[in-house]
Design a protein around this motif. Structure first.
Motif, PDB file in Angstrom:
ATOM      1  N   ILE A  59      11.366  30.419   8.273  1.00 52.91           N
ATOM      2  CA  ILE A  59      12.449  31.245   7.689  1.00 52.91           C
ATOM      3  C   ILE A  59      13.916  30.987   8.356  1.00 52.91           C
ATOM      4  O   ILE A  59      14.795  30.674   7.727  1.00 52.91           O
ATOM      5  CB  ILE A  59      11.966  32.832   7.967  1.00 52.91           C
ATOM      6  N   GLY A  60      13.638  30.786   9.610  1.00 52.41           N
ATOM      7  CA  GLY A  60      15.059  30.143  10.621  1.00 52.41           C
ATOM      8  C   GLY A  60      15.428  28.913  10.141  1.00 52.41           C
ATOM      9  O   GLY A  60      16.437  28.569   9.948  1.00 52.41           O
ATOM     10  N   LEU A  61      14.259  28.127   9.726  1.00 58.17           N
ATOM     11  CA  LEU A  61      14.780  26.549   9.168  1.00 58.17           C
ATOM     12  C   LEU A  61      15.464  26.878   8.093  1.00 58.17           C
ATOM     13  O   LEU A  61      16.336  26.278   7.963  1.00 58.17           O
ATOM     14  CB  LEU A  61      13.608  25.778   9.035  1.00 58.17           C
ATOM     15  N   VAL A  62      15.135  27.622   6.939  1.00 52.25           N
ATOM     16  CA  VAL A  62      15.581  27.579   5.556  1.00 52.25           C
ATOM     17  C   VAL A  62      16.927  28.344   5.838  1.00 52.25           C
ATOM     18  O   VAL A  62      17.723  27.945   5.336  1.00 52.25           O
ATOM     19  CB  VAL A  62      14.678  28.679   4.895  1.00 52.25           C
ATOM     20  N   LEU A  63      17.114  29.286   6.644  1.00 50.00           N
ATOM     21  CA  LEU A  63      18.460  30.011   6.835  1.00 50.00           C
ATOM     22  C   LEU A  63      19.446  28.961   7.432  1.00 50.00           C
ATOM     23  O   LEU A  63      20.521  28.789   7.081  1.00 50.00           O
ATOM     24  CB  LEU A  63      18.220  31.118   7.857  1.00 50.00           C
TER      25      LEU A  63
END
Length: 465
Positions: free
Chosen positions: A186-190
């Motif tokens: 999720i952090g990667l996509v953010l």
């Protein structure tokens, strides 16, 4: 030579066995072990283990120095035993209680950036190799000139050197989510959303080739290519939001709603509030760094070179990672690296002088490997095993670092990357700076060696220990 599995087993036994380990983790060079009972740790046994370059207790953790790369392999072997699972979260909680607020913040910064550094090191090496290949003398061997190099080759090198910095917010947000207990993907996509091609490119905006998108008439919305702080803050808040949502959203809806809400809320907050505010903070930090580095008459190198290793022993040196990333991203080069490489080499020179001068076979056996480790860029064995132990060698090393830093600043040396120094660091200076870089290191080693040999050490110090 003992295998990594055997070394891991010996480490476990020396620190009191699996039952004495409260939690275990590692950074770039050290295995960090938090134990229930310090008295059960056999310090001498730990230091005798093969591949161990030194060990000490700091910030509530027993830290065993293995060096870059080796520590990862030893950690993997140790986690095959019953020391994993909840121990990682326990370490975060226990370590968070150690030190003052500033030290805790810097440790967290280090936890986020250490996993990112290897790809930035690789990027720096690619930049150095491109600088070497693009020199006229090298191109002439292939019948080429800088003007006749094929565009496809230039494009290929740009893929190698630019990708990590273009997507740096994605790497930072991924690692921040991981450290603060969120879901890393999720952090990667953010982070990827922060550099979406749908947004005005930050570098094009800075060059005047594009304009920010005005929101509500006064909020400038842009991409955050190369930025660190906006992604870092968004990662912290996003991870905390995710954990809060998972406690409240029913399990049947968690898979769908939690990522949806986290990304929706955080990208809005990042683009409209976090980004503009912390990008300004980032600019202020960069301006302060440049002010220090641009002090006249080599004063910047003298100050940084002298004080660098003092900062290292306090354990807050991870802040340098952020500074160097900013320099590389904004300038395309790193003037901080050649200054600190002299500080590192000088500590090795001081330890080498101790080894040469002492008549103690045991101290010689410790000094020479410690000096070699420093020449490979890892100073902990030299500092904690030799120089700080007798203090004067450490001070002589600081003087050597100041002298070499002064020279590096006067010469205007600029690394193409970060995180590797002294002998490995030569790969960052292949673009015509190699002889200046070697000179800086030799001055550092020579100054610290001569001062330590003449004034900084004698065997009476050993007898008094």
């Amino acid at each position: 030579m003992a295998s990594n599995a055997q070394i891991a087993k010996e480490v476990l036994e020396a620190v009191g066995g699996e039952e004495n380990i409260q939690s275990i983790a590692h950074c770039a060079t050290r295995l960090r072990v938090m134990v229930h009972d310090k008295e059960k740790v056999d310090v001498d046994a730990v230091e005798q283990i093969e591949k161990v370059k030194g060990a000490f207790y700091n910030s509530g953790q027993y830290q065993i120095i293995f060096g870059t790369g080796t520590v990862n392999r030893i950690y993997e072997e140790i986690t095959k035993y019953n020391v994993d699972g909840t121990s990682k979260s326990e370490m975060k909680e226990e370590t968070a209680k150690q030190g003052n607020t500033f030290q805790r913040a810097i440790r967290t910064f280090g936890d986020v950036f250490v996993p990112i550094i290897p790809v930035l090191v690789a990027t720096g090496l690619f930049m150095g190799l491109r600088g070497l290949v693009m020199q006229e003398a090298i191109l002439s061997l292939f019948g080429l000139t800088p003007e006749s190099v094929p565009e496809n080759f230039i494009l290929f090198t740009e893929v190698l050197t630019d990708t990590a910095f273009i997507f740096l917010p994605a790497l930072v947000a991924w690692s921040t989510f991981r450290v603060f207990g969120g879901t890393p993907v999720i952090g990667l996509v953010l982070g990827l959303m922060l550099v979406s091609p749908a947004l005005p490119n930050a570098w094009e905006v800075a060059a005047g080739d594009a304009s920010p998108i005005p929101f509500l008439g006064f909020i400038p919305v842009v991409g955050y290519q190369g930025s660190v702080l906006p992604a870092f803050i968004a990662g912290i808040l996003g991870a905390k939001l995710e954990k809060a949502l998972r406690k409240r959203i029913p399990e049947a809806l968690d898979l769908i709603l939690t990522p949806f809400l986290v990304l929706l809320v955080m990208i809005a907050a990042a683009l409209l509030a976090i980004g503009p505010v912390f990008h300004s903070v980032e600019n202020w930090i960069f301006a302060g760094t440049m002010f220090l580095l641009e002090l006249p008459l080599g004063l910047s190198g003298l100050l940084i070179g002298f004080f660098n290793q003092i900062i290292v022993i306090t354990g807050v040196h991870h802040i340098f990672n952020f500074m160097e990333i900013q320099l590389l991203e904004r300038l395309g080069f790193n003037p901080f690296n050649p200054i600190i490489t002299g500080a590192i080499a000088a500590q090795g020179g001081a330890a080498l002088a101790v080894g040469v001068k002492t008549k103690s076979k045991k101290l010689k056996a410790l000094s020479y490997p410690s000096a070699l480790s420093a020449f490979l860029g890892i100073t902990e064995p030299a500092i904690f095993g030799i120089n700080l132990r007798y203090m004067k060698p450490f001070v002589m090393g600081l003087i050597g670092g100041g002298v070499s830093g002064f020279l590096a600043a006067i010469m205007g040396l600029k690394a193409t990357g970060m995180a590797i120094t002294v002998i490995p660091g030569t790969l960052l200076y292949l673009n015509g700076q190699i002889f200046g870089y070697i000179l800086v290191n030799l001055i550092a080693i020579g100054t610290a060696f001569v001062l330590t040999y003449l004034f900084g050490f004698n065997d009476e110090m050993v007898d008094n220990k």
